[in-house]
Design an enzyme around this catalytic site. Structure first.
Site, short mmCIF file in Angstrom:
data_model
loop_
_atom_site.label_atom_id
_atom_site.label_comp_id
_atom_site.label_asym_id
_atom_site.label_seq_id
_atom_site.Cartn_x
_atom_site.Cartn_y
_atom_site.Cartn_z
N SER A 247 5.03 7.33 2.65
CA SER A 247 3.95 7.90 2.84
C SER A 247 2.80 7.55 3.38
O SER A 247 1.97 8.23 3.93
CB SER A 247 3.54 8.69 1.36
N ASP B 257 7.79 5.16 -0.33
CA ASP B 257 8.41 6.60 0.19
C ASP B 257 7.87 6.64 1.60
O ASP B 257 8.14 7.75 2.33
CB ASP B 257 8.12 7.87 -0.60
N PRO C 87 -6.15 -0.50 -5.65
CA PRO C 87 -7.15 -1.21 -6.06
C PRO C 87 -8.36 -1.53 -4.91
O PRO C 87 -7.75 -1.31 -3.94
CB PRO C 87 -6.42 -2.56 -6.30
N HIS D 10 0.70 -1.35 0.12
CA HIS D 10 0.08 -0.06 0.19
C HIS D 10 0.98 1.24 -0.09
O HIS D 10 0.56 2.21 -0.48
CB HIS D 10 -0.95 0.14 1.41
N ASP D 11 2.11 1.22 0.52
CA ASP D 11 2.97 2.41 0.68
C ASP D 11 3.39 2.64 -0.84
O ASP D 11 3.34 3.60 -1.41
CB ASP D 11 4.10 2.33 1.41
C1 HEM Z 1 -5.05 -7.48 -6.43
C2 HEM Z 1 -5.62 -6.03 -5.73
C3 HEM Z 1 -5.90 -6.28 -4.19
C4 HEM Z 1 -7.17 -6.01 -3.82
C5 HEM Z 1 -8.52 -5.41 -4.62
C6 HEM Z 1 -7.05 -6.21 -2.29
C7 HEM Z 1 -8.05 -5.75 -1.47
C8 HEM Z 1 -8.21 -6.31 -0.09
C9 HEM Z 1 -9.18 -6.06 0.92
C10 HEM Z 1 -10.67 -5.50 0.45
C11 HEM Z 1 -8.92 -6.50 1.83
C12 HEM Z 1 -9.82 -6.35 3.19
C13 HEM Z 1 -9.66 -5.36 3.86
C14 HEM Z 1 -10.17 -5.13 5.19
O1 HEM Z 1 -10.64 -6.27 6.00
O2 HEM Z 1 -10.20 -4.15 5.57
C15 HEM Z 1 -7.36 -6.92 1.57
C16 HEM Z 1 -6.75 -7.55 2.80
C17 HEM Z 1 -5.41 -7.84 2.62
N1 HEM Z 1 -4.60 -7.83 1.61
FE1 HEM Z 1 -5.41 -6.98 0.04
N2 HEM Z 1 -5.78 -6.61 -1.86
C18 HEM Z 1 -5.12 -6.73 -3.22
C19 HEM Z 1 -3.81 -7.21 -3.20
C20 HEM Z 1 -3.06 -7.49 -2.19
C21 HEM Z 1 -1.50 -7.61 -2.35
C22 HEM Z 1 -0.84 -7.67 -3.62
C23 HEM Z 1 -1.25 -8.02 -0.93
C24 HEM Z 1 0.27 -8.21 -0.72
C25 HEM Z 1 1.50 -8.05 -1.20
C26 HEM Z 1 -2.38 -7.67 -0.13
C27 HEM Z 1 -2.29 -8.22 1.02
C28 HEM Z 1 -3.44 -8.11 1.88
C29 HEM Z 1 -3.68 -8.63 3.34
C30 HEM Z 1 -2.38 -9.19 4.36
C31 HEM Z 1 -4.64 -8.18 3.84
C32 HEM Z 1 -5.23 -8.60 5.37
C33 HEM Z 1 -5.71 -10.09 5.60
C34 HEM Z 1 -5.98 -9.94 7.13
O3 HEM Z 1 -6.58 -9.28 7.56
O4 HEM Z 1 -5.21 -10.76 7.50
N3 HEM Z 1 -3.52 -7.62 -0.74
N4 HEM Z 1 -7.07 -6.74 0.55
#
Ligand code: HEM
Ligand SMILES: *[C@@H]1O[C@H](CO)[C@@H](O)[C@H](O)[C@H]1NC(C)=O
Length: 189
Positions: free
Chosen positions: A80, A78, A161, A70-71
């Site tokens: 941010s 950076d 995203p 996310h950074d």
């Molecule tokens: C491909 C596009 C991606 C989308 C649309 C996306 C979206 C999301 C959403 C909606 C959540 C839940 C947020 C919440 O519960 O508040 C989430 C959680 C998370 N995302 Fe993504 N994400 C993406 C890619 C990634 C990538 C590339 C990584 C790591 C390099 C990542 C790591 C995580 C992690 C670690 C969580 C939290 C899991 C937990 O609560 O244990 N995400 N993401």
């Protein structure tokens, strides 16, 4: 020892230097050895701090890797995302956790070398160390990033995203950061 004959004696070489610098390519500035002289214990200090945070909380490694993602997605890597009232405050970052692990690593680094290592570098190294701590891949982290002085929630909303994006939107969002579909799948895994 005399003074230069005219101000031009000083100014001409400075102007020539500045103009020629404009034509230098801005690349290869980061190196894995960036802190070898200025803070030789930086990397072990970060790793000690991060690996112990990960051992205390099983979800911490994923949190830190996500924090780095996310950074980097907003204004580059950076730090941010760490600034109060900036990207951190955007809805897209509501569920982001792990800030305290980065703050602890930063405090540990400051205690060995004050004002040397950027938060952006600490976050980048922390993501690698978190991966290694849970048996994931390792990679060489090139260093020398500068920390951002500004950060705004609107930019985070534009660049990150969203959970309700469709596949085309996700692909476009990664493409804007010059990341391929393959990169997107690998990073999400
Ligand atoms: C491909 C596009 C991606 C989308 C649309 C996306 C979206 C999301 C959403 C909606 C959540 C839940 C947020 C919440 O519960 O508040 C989430 C959680 C998370 N995302 Fe993504 N994400 C993406 C890619 C990634 C990538 C590339 C990584 C790591 C390099 C990542 C790591 C995580 C992690 C670690 C969580 C939290 C899991 C937990 O609560 O244990 N995400 N993401
Ligand atoms: C960090 O420390 C752990 C535990 O001491 C070690 O296994 C790991 O290889 C180190 N990580 C890196 C990236 O050097």
């Amino acid at each position: 020892m005399g003074y230069p004959k005219s101000i031009g004696t000083i100014l001409v070489p400075i102007v020539v230097l500045l103009v020629s610098m404009n034509y230098m390519p801005c690349k290869a500035q980061l190196t894995t050895t960036f802190y070898d002289d200025t803070c030789p214990t930086a990397l072990t200090t970060i790793n000690d701090s991060i690996s112990s945070a990960v051992s205390r909380n099983g979800r911490m490694a994923a949190f830190i890797i996500r924090l780095h993602f996310h950074d980097c997605f907003v204004q580059g890597c950076d730090a941010s995302i760490l600034l109060e009232g900036g990207e951190k405050a955007a809805p897209a970052n509501d569920g982001v956790e792990g800030y305290e692990a980065i703050e602890a690593a930063k405090a540990a680094v400051e205690s060995v070398c004050q004002g040397v290592v950027s938060c952006a570098d600490i976050l980048a190294v922390a993501a690698r160390d978190a991966s290694v701590a849970v048996g994931g891949p390792s990679w060489a982290v090139r260093l020398g990033r500068k920390d951002s002085l500004d950060s705004n929630p609107e930019q985070a909303a534009t660049d990150l995203p969203r959970g309700d994006n469709n596949l085309d939107q996700l692909i476009a969002s990664f493409a804007r950061k010059r990341l391929s579909v393959r990169d997107m799948v690998a990073l999400s895994g």
